[in-house]
Every structure is written in structure tokens, then in C-alpha cells.
Design a protein around this motif. Sequence first.
Motif, PDB file in Angstrom:
ATOM      1  N   ALA A 245       1.340  -1.222   0.038  1.00 40.56           N
ATOM      2  CA  ALA A 245       0.000  -0.172   0.318  1.00 40.56           C
ATOM      3  C   ALA A 245       0.736   1.658   0.217  1.00 40.56           C
ATOM      4  N   SER A 246       1.975   1.478  -0.121  1.00 37.32           N
ATOM      5  CA  SER A 246       3.035   2.415   0.222  1.00 37.32           C
ATOM      6  C   SER A 246       2.937   3.417  -1.183  1.00 37.32           C
ATOM      7  N   GLY A 247       2.774   4.261  -0.489  1.00 31.32           N
ATOM      8  CA  GLY A 247       2.216   5.218  -1.946  1.00 31.32           C
ATOM      9  C   GLY A 247       0.738   5.680  -2.246  1.00 31.32           C
ATOM     10  N   HIS A 248      -0.118   4.705  -1.462  1.00 25.59           N
ATOM     11  CA  HIS A 248      -1.586   4.665  -1.469  1.00 25.59           C
ATOM     12  C   HIS A 248      -2.596   5.219  -1.218  1.00 25.59           C
ATOM     13  N   PRO A 249      -3.530   6.119  -0.625  1.00 22.40           N
ATOM     14  CA  PRO A 249      -3.787   6.019   0.248  1.00 22.40           C
ATOM     15  C   PRO A 249      -4.949   5.260   1.239  1.00 22.40           C
ATOM     16  N   VAL A 250      -3.725   4.443   1.790  1.00 24.27           N
ATOM     17  CA  VAL A 250      -4.681   3.699   2.625  1.00 24.27           C
ATOM     18  C   VAL A 250      -3.842   3.480   4.558  1.00 24.27           C
ATOM     19  N   ARG A 251      -5.069   3.530   5.101  1.00 27.16           N
ATOM     20  CA  ARG A 251      -4.925   2.777   6.587  1.00 27.16           C
ATOM     21  C   ARG A 251      -5.047   2.119   7.252  1.00 27.16           C
ATOM     22  N   PHE A 252      -4.126   1.753   7.488  1.00 34.46           N
ATOM     23  CA  PHE A 252      -3.751   0.420   8.978  1.00 34.46           C
ATOM     24  C   PHE A 252      -4.530   0.545   9.807  1.00 34.46           C
ATOM     25  N   LEU A 253      -5.674   0.352  10.814  1.00 34.07           N
ATOM     26  CA  LEU A 253      -6.267   1.333  11.525  1.00 34.07           C
ATOM     27  C   LEU A 253      -5.954   0.249  12.336  1.00 34.07           C
ATOM     28  N   GLY A 254      -5.446  -1.540  12.235  1.00 34.85           N
ATOM     29  CA  GLY A 254      -5.959  -2.481  13.141  1.00 34.85           C
ATOM     30  C   GLY A 254      -6.974  -2.389  14.175  1.00 34.85           C
ATOM     31  N   TRP A 255      -7.438  -3.804  15.503  1.00 35.12           N
ATOM     32  CA  TRP A 255      -8.610  -3.835  15.462  1.00 35.12           C
ATOM     33  C   TRP A 255      -9.195  -3.063  15.829  1.00 35.12           C
ATOM     34  N   GLN A 256     -10.378  -3.013  15.988  1.00 31.42           N
ATOM     35  CA  GLN A 256     -11.223  -1.495  16.189  1.00 31.42           C
ATOM     36  C   GLN A 256     -12.486  -2.575  17.208  1.00 31.42           C
ATOM     37  N   GLN A 257     -12.763  -1.395  17.840  1.00 31.49           N
ATOM     38  CA  GLN A 257     -15.089  -2.036  18.471  1.00 31.49           C
ATOM     39  C   GLN A 257     -15.558  -2.085  18.150  1.00 31.49           C
ATOM     40  N   PRO A 258     -16.490  -2.841  18.221  1.00 33.62           N
ATOM     41  CA  PRO A 258     -17.722  -2.858  17.412  1.00 33.62           C
ATOM     42  C   PRO A 258     -17.933  -1.685  17.121  1.00 33.62           C
ATOM     43  N   ASP A 259     -18.196  -0.788  18.053  1.00 32.78           N
ATOM     44  CA  ASP A 259     -18.900   0.792  17.877  1.00 32.78           C
ATOM     45  C   ASP A 259     -18.147   1.449  17.069  1.00 32.78           C
ATOM     46  N   GLN A 260     -16.949   1.101  17.181  1.00 31.91           N
ATOM     47  CA  GLN A 260     -15.838   1.749  16.110  1.00 31.91           C
ATOM     48  C   GLN A 260     -15.635   1.068  14.647  1.00 31.91           C
ATOM     49  N   VAL A 261     -15.950   0.094  14.451  1.00 35.49           N
ATOM     50  CA  VAL A 261     -16.479  -0.882  12.690  1.00 35.49           C
ATOM     51  C   VAL A 261     -17.928  -0.225  12.080  1.00 35.49           C
ATOM     52  N   ALA A 262     -18.835   0.646  13.171  1.00 36.94           N
ATOM     53  CA  ALA A 262     -20.307   1.054  13.329  1.00 36.94           C
ATOM     54  C   ALA A 262     -20.100   2.388  12.575  1.00 36.94           C
ATOM     55  N   ALA A 263     -18.948   2.981  13.366  1.00 38.44           N
ATOM     56  CA  ALA A 263     -18.590   4.418  13.044  1.00 38.44           C
ATOM     57  C   ALA A 263     -17.997   4.274  11.400  1.00 38.44           C
ATOM     58  N   ALA A 264     -16.907   3.661  11.365  1.00 39.99           N
ATOM     59  CA  ALA A 264     -16.628   3.726   9.701  1.00 39.99           C
ATOM     60  C   ALA A 264     -17.215   3.443   9.013  1.00 39.99           C
ATOM     61  N   MET A 265     -18.464   1.679   9.318  1.00 39.76           N
ATOM     62  CA  MET A 265     -19.120   1.945   8.161  1.00 39.76           C
ATOM     63  C   MET A 265     -20.184   3.063   7.856  1.00 39.76           C
ATOM     64  N   ALA A 266     -19.908   4.240   8.588  1.00 39.04           N
ATOM     65  CA  ALA A 266     -21.131   5.157   8.362  1.00 39.04           C
ATOM     66  C   ALA A 266     -20.315   6.233   7.848  1.00 39.04           C
ATOM     67  N   GLU A 267     -19.596   6.172   7.389  1.00 35.83           N
ATOM     68  CA  GLU A 267     -18.380   6.893   6.931  1.00 35.83           C
ATOM     69  C   GLU A 267     -17.838   6.254   5.434  1.00 35.83           C
ATOM     70  N   ALA A 268     -18.293   5.514   4.815  1.00 29.54           N
ATOM     71  CA  ALA A 268     -17.543   4.896   3.946  1.00 29.54           C
ATOM     72  C   ALA A 268     -18.832   4.927   3.188  1.00 29.54           C
ATOM     73  N   MET A 269     -18.364   4.621   1.826  1.00 29.32           N
ATOM     74  CA  MET A 269     -18.777   4.870   0.677  1.00 29.32           C
ATOM     75  C   MET A 269     -19.390   3.055   0.185  1.00 29.32           C
ATOM     76  N   ALA A 270     -18.496   2.588   0.343  1.00 32.21           N
ATOM     77  CA  ALA A 270     -18.967   0.378   0.255  1.00 32.21           C
ATOM     78  C   ALA A 270     -17.879  -0.207   1.715  1.00 32.21           C
ATOM     79  N   LEU A 271     -18.029  -1.308   1.008  1.00 33.09           N
ATOM     80  CA  LEU A 271     -17.371  -2.368   2.070  1.00 33.09           C
ATOM     81  C   LEU A 271     -16.696  -2.989   0.689  1.00 33.09           C
ATOM     82  N   LEU A 272     -15.037  -3.336   0.939  1.00 34.27           N
ATOM     83  CA  LEU A 272     -14.738  -3.994   0.125  1.00 34.27           C
ATOM     84  C   LEU A 272     -14.390  -5.360   0.601  1.00 34.27           C
ATOM     85  N   VAL A 273     -14.593  -6.641  -0.528  1.00 28.92           N
ATOM     86  CA  VAL A 273     -14.719  -7.429   0.166  1.00 28.92           C
ATOM     87  C   VAL A 273     -13.877  -8.346  -1.124  1.00 28.92           C
TER      88      VAL A 273
END
Length: 375
Positions: A245-273
Motif C-alpha cells: 500500500a506504500s504510496g497509496h491512500p490506505v490506512r491500517f487501523l488495527g482491531w477496532q471495537q464494534p462501535d468503532q467499526v459501525a462508525a467507520a461503516m457510516a463514513e464509507a462509500m462501500a465495503l470491499l470484500v
Amino acid sequence: MPDTPTPAVLVYRDRLLAPPEGFVPRQYLAFTELRPVFLGCRRDAGFTDLTHEAAILGALPGVQPWQVPLFRQAGIVPDRLLRWARGHDVRIVHAQFGRGGALALPIARALGVPLVVTFHGGDASKRSHFRRSWPFRTIFQRRWPDLQREASKFLCVSGFVRRLLLERGVREDLLSVHHLGVEMPPMPPATRPRGNRLLCVGRLVPKKGFADAIAALAAARVRGHDVELDVIGDGPLRADLAAAASGHPVRFLGWQQPDQVAAAMAEAMALLVPSRVAASGDAEGLPTVVLEAQARGLPVIATRHAGIPEAVSHDVTGLLAAEGDVAALADAIGRLAGDEHLWQRLRDQALHSVRAEFDAVRQSQRLERRLLALL
């Protein structure tokens, strides 16, 4: 007369409970006629979050340290454990994962109660689990024939997992599909978040395909789409993925609590799986993060891997690409980034689908009925 105590289902998970495994206790949230009691041999970070009674075998009063490896390796069940289980009026054992079923088999046998095993994905797909390796066979390999003979039911989290076990020779009448559910949050806002931030959530392991996510992000940006990526989770591939990911706008956030994951989902355009079968054969069952995203109004871009198409219908409730097809993933990212109407349509239809088919309360009620039918 006093009320009759509610009989118990003994839930066996050898490792109680890894942080990403909130789907385990969620299966029992709507039980009313069976009381879940959890048992494991190893304590993990999620143990303190369990709201039902839970015990670690080696911590039960009267169980000696040497009895734990004897139980795991030889299937010799401590008398103290049997007294504890009978004291809770255990009527059925429900083991999580195939290896958990192998470990729990001697308990169900000693208690004389039915055993049900839920297979989640990798426990049915990894070739090493089933490869003959005499004389150094694993616990699962040694007990696999007995498990098929003595278990009352194998529950599969997706039709894909059921097909894998059929291919491994498991008899058809032993297998049933039971999808896991997710808790339904309040109806999310109908408006699309600002920006084009993508989100990946999961362990940083080969089957998650996160290297393909980074490559697809880069390809989409070359095509002029101003997209970014957040990765929630950790694992053995973190250093390799960070280098990619070097040189690209990618953030590695580590493990997050469920409420933090929910907040990230609320701010995202899409989940990539971008899941894919690993070289070891390791595969998903049906990732619950797909369902969680849909329940929160977050469109999903995924691969046609394992049970994902059972929850994501292409161009109806999400966008799908072939495993490893970075160009198709980049196309899907570009479509969603540039089409407000498409985003809204996928969001609305996924919300309806997940609430109809994967509600945790309904799935928990169905699971309890399945277990009661075996008593």
C-alpha cells in the motif's frame, strides 16, 4: 411449586473467545427454552464480554491441570466437568467449528446427549484438516469418523460449506444450512456519505484477499477515481500489505471495537470484500461483515467466493467480481463512485434483503427450534 429450571445447551468453543468472534454468542441471543452455558479450554480477550455463564475447563474447581491435555488429546472427560454439566441440566451440546466438534464429542458421549456442530468455512475447506498424516494425525483427523457417526447434525453457515462437506463424503442427511444472523441497528440515514472512502474489515490473512483490494484501489485511482481505503483488522500479512500500500491512500487501523467499526461503516462509500481461496484451501463460509454492512446501509463490493453470493446478488444488492479479478473490482469501485443512483438502489435493496433473511433474532429462534427438535 417453584419454576422448573430451564435446561441448558452446552456451547463448546475451545478458545473463548477471540475478538472477531462476536458471531458465536450472537447465535443464542433469542433463546428462551434452552439456556446457553459456554465452555472452552483456553481463555481469550472476548471471554469477559460473554453475558451468559461461561467456564474454562482448567479453572473449574476440582479439575487438575494435567486433566486438560488428557481431555483434549485422549478424550477423557474429568468427572468434575460431568458433575458441572449435569448440575446445569445440559440436554444438548452445540460445538463451534469442526475441531470444536471433535473436542466436544467425548463430553456429549459421556453425558448421553445429542451433539450438533456448526461448520464455518475454513474448517470444511482446508485440505490439511482432512489430509491423512499417519502417525501424526490431529485431534480432528483422529475423531472425524466418529464425529460423522455420532453427531446428530452438522449445521453449515452457507450452502457452499454444505457442498464442501458433501464432497468430503459426509452423508446428506447429516447436513443442514443455517445462516448466521446479525443484529439489526436502527434504520441508517438514506444519504450517501461524503467522499469515496472504501472499507475492508477482517483478519489480515490470505483468504481475505486484501492485497487485491489495494491493487483494485490503485487501478481505480489510475482511472481518475479519487478513492481511499481504510483497513480494520490485524494479522500475519500486515507488514506485506503495508508495503504493497506504500504510496497509496490506505490506512491500517488495527482491531477496532464494534462501535468503532459501525462508525467507520457510516463514513464509507462501500465495503470491499475481495475474498479468495488461499493456497492452503482456506476459504470463507459467509463473512458476517457482509451482513453487518448491508444492515447499516453500506453497499458491498465483493467476489463470488464461498457463500458471499448467498447474501449479495450482483447488481441487485451489491456488486460482484470473480476471485482475483482486480480489474473487475476496480470497475465496480468506479461504477459506485460515479453513480449516486446506483449507490442508493443497492443500499435500499440490500437493507430489505438482510432484514428479511439474516436478522439475528430470527436466526437465533430458528437455531433453538433446530436444537429442541433433537431432544
